[in-house]
Design an enzyme around this catalytic site. Structure first.
Site, PDB file in Angstrom:
ATOM      1  N   HIS A 109      45.241  43.737  28.961  1.00 48.92           N
ATOM      2  CA  HIS A 109      43.897  44.116  29.552  1.00 48.92           C
ATOM      3  C   HIS A 109      44.198  45.137  30.541  1.00 48.92           C
ATOM      4  O   HIS A 109      44.466  44.779  31.586  1.00 48.92           O
ATOM      5  CB  HIS A 109      43.092  43.082  29.984  1.00 48.92           C
ATOM      6  N   MET A 138      43.534  47.546  33.353  1.00 50.09           N
ATOM      7  CA  MET A 138      42.577  48.130  34.370  1.00 50.09           C
ATOM      8  C   MET A 138      43.319  49.198  35.231  1.00 50.09           C
ATOM      9  O   MET A 138      43.593  49.078  36.473  1.00 50.09           O
ATOM     10  CB  MET A 138      42.138  46.851  35.376  1.00 50.09           C
ATOM     11  N   MET A 160      33.173  42.745  30.149  1.00 50.61           N
ATOM     12  CA  MET A 160      33.271  42.105  31.340  1.00 50.61           C
ATOM     13  C   MET A 160      32.386  41.147  31.850  1.00 50.61           C
ATOM     14  O   MET A 160      31.128  41.662  32.161  1.00 50.61           O
ATOM     15  CB  MET A 160      33.803  42.932  32.567  1.00 50.61           C
ATOM     16  N   PHE A 183      39.482  40.903  40.256  1.00 50.74           N
ATOM     17  CA  PHE A 183      39.959  39.761  40.830  1.00 50.74           C
ATOM     18  C   PHE A 183      39.593  38.359  39.814  1.00 50.74           C
ATOM     19  O   PHE A 183      38.586  38.393  39.257  1.00 50.74           O
ATOM     20  CB  PHE A 183      39.356  39.342  42.250  1.00 50.74           C
TER      21      PHE A 183
HETATM   22  C1  DX5 Z   1      39.533  40.046  36.173  1.00 51.45           C
HETATM   23  C2  DX5 Z   1      40.416  40.003  35.032  1.00 51.45           C
HETATM   24  C3  DX5 Z   1      40.358  38.545  34.449  1.00 51.45           C
HETATM   25  C4  DX5 Z   1      40.428  37.322  35.219  1.00 51.45           C
HETATM   26  C5  DX5 Z   1      39.555  36.367  35.060  1.00 51.45           C
HETATM   27  O1  DX5 Z   1      39.174  41.442  36.386  1.00 51.45           O
HETATM   28  O2  DX5 Z   1      40.207  40.901  34.191  1.00 51.45           O
HETATM   29  O3  DX5 Z   1      41.049  38.457  33.333  1.00 51.45           O
HETATM   30  O4  DX5 Z   1      41.962  37.044  35.360  1.00 51.45           O
HETATM   31  O5  DX5 Z   1      39.912  35.307  35.859  1.00 51.45           O
HETATM   32  P1  DX5 Z   1      38.929  34.040  36.021  1.00 51.45           P
HETATM   33  O6  DX5 Z   1      38.957  33.153  34.798  1.00 51.45           O
HETATM   34  O7  DX5 Z   1      39.270  33.279  37.085  1.00 51.45           O
HETATM   35  O8  DX5 Z   1      37.210  34.674  36.380  1.00 51.45           O
HETATM   36 ZN    ZN Z   2      41.265  40.575  32.167  1.00 52.67          ZN
END
Ligand code: DX5
Ligand code: ZN
Length: 220
Positions: free
Chosen positions: A64, A66, A135, A141
């Site tokens: 993923h 970002m 999302m 985070f």
């Molecule tokens: C956040 C990430 C997620 C994150 C999800 O920006 O893309 O993949 O790891 O973590 P949890 O499941 O703890 O919300």
């Molecule tokens: Zn993610």
């Protein structure tokens, strides 16, 4: 609609990634969050770690991205052996070209949308993608609270995907727990990312089973 669980290593111990991957043999994927301090206000890992992880586990990697320049970097994640590479619609300048490059390199192509990004403008791109990632927190985070406000979009995305043959997977990411996963599955998601709920649990393998059972119950 088969349920798939993709534990996010963002919540794992970065010094022991191979062991952490081995702790979830029952997972379908390993979700790898690549952050660059530009697209999101956090920094995680990049290509060298993905290349090493590829050798350290048989689990397919669900990368993923970002990052601010997905058009430039995404193909290299496919070349590094990722099974799936997801770029953000908000960051991509040439999403069609980049999605096609990812596929041409043998990986599944994913398109991610932030909570405030509507899915409807991307209907014509569904033929170019293998997975839509919605999302369910603002990216950046782990451990954030699930945003229920995204659920109507998950439902609308499910309708769009089904209207186009149902081939595209619908992934949710952020705040997915034993409780919120039921609402996601009921809304039509079929691939579930979970960081804290898996690697923050005392028994990550049992956590994957619990999440899968809850999603299967709610989605059927
Ligand atoms: C956040 C990430 C997620 C994150 C999800 O920006 O893309 O993949 O790891 O973590 P949890 O499941 O703890 O919300
Ligand atoms: Zn993610």
């Amino acid at each position: 609609m088969a349920v798939q669980i993709s534990p996010s290593i963002l919540a794992a111990d970065f010094a022991r990634l191979a062991d952490e991957a081995a702790a979830v043999p029952n997972a379908d994927w390993l979700h790898v969050d690549v952050m660059d301090y530009h697209f999101v206000p956090n920094l995680t890992l990049g290509l060298p770690v993905v290349e090493s992880l590829r050798k350290a586990t048989d689990k397919p990697l669900d990368c993923h991205l970002m990052i601010a320049e997905p058009d430039r970097w995404a193909p290299q994640y496919a070349e590094a052996g990722a099974g799936s590479v997801t770029i953000h619609a908000e960051a991509a300048r040439a999403p069609v070209r980049t999605l096609r490059e990812i596929r041409a390199l043998g990986a599944r192509a994913g398109l991610a949308l932030n909570p405030a990004t509507a899915v409807e403008p991307f209907e014509d791109l569904l033929g170019e993608v293998d997975m839509l990632l919605l999302m369910t927190v603002e990216p950046g985070f782990g451990g954030q609270k699930f945003l229920d406000v995204v659920l109507p979009k998950v439902r609308r995305a499910r309708e769009l995907v089904d209207r186009h043959g149902g081939r595209v997977w619908l992934q949710v990411d952020g705040g997915v727990t034993g409780e919120t996963i039921e609402r996601c599955a009921e809304a039509g998601a079929d691939v579930f990312v979970a960081g804290s709920a898996v690697f923050g649990a005392s028994d990550p393998m049992a956590a994957v089973d619990t999440l899968r059972a809850a999603a299967e119950r709610a989605g059927s």
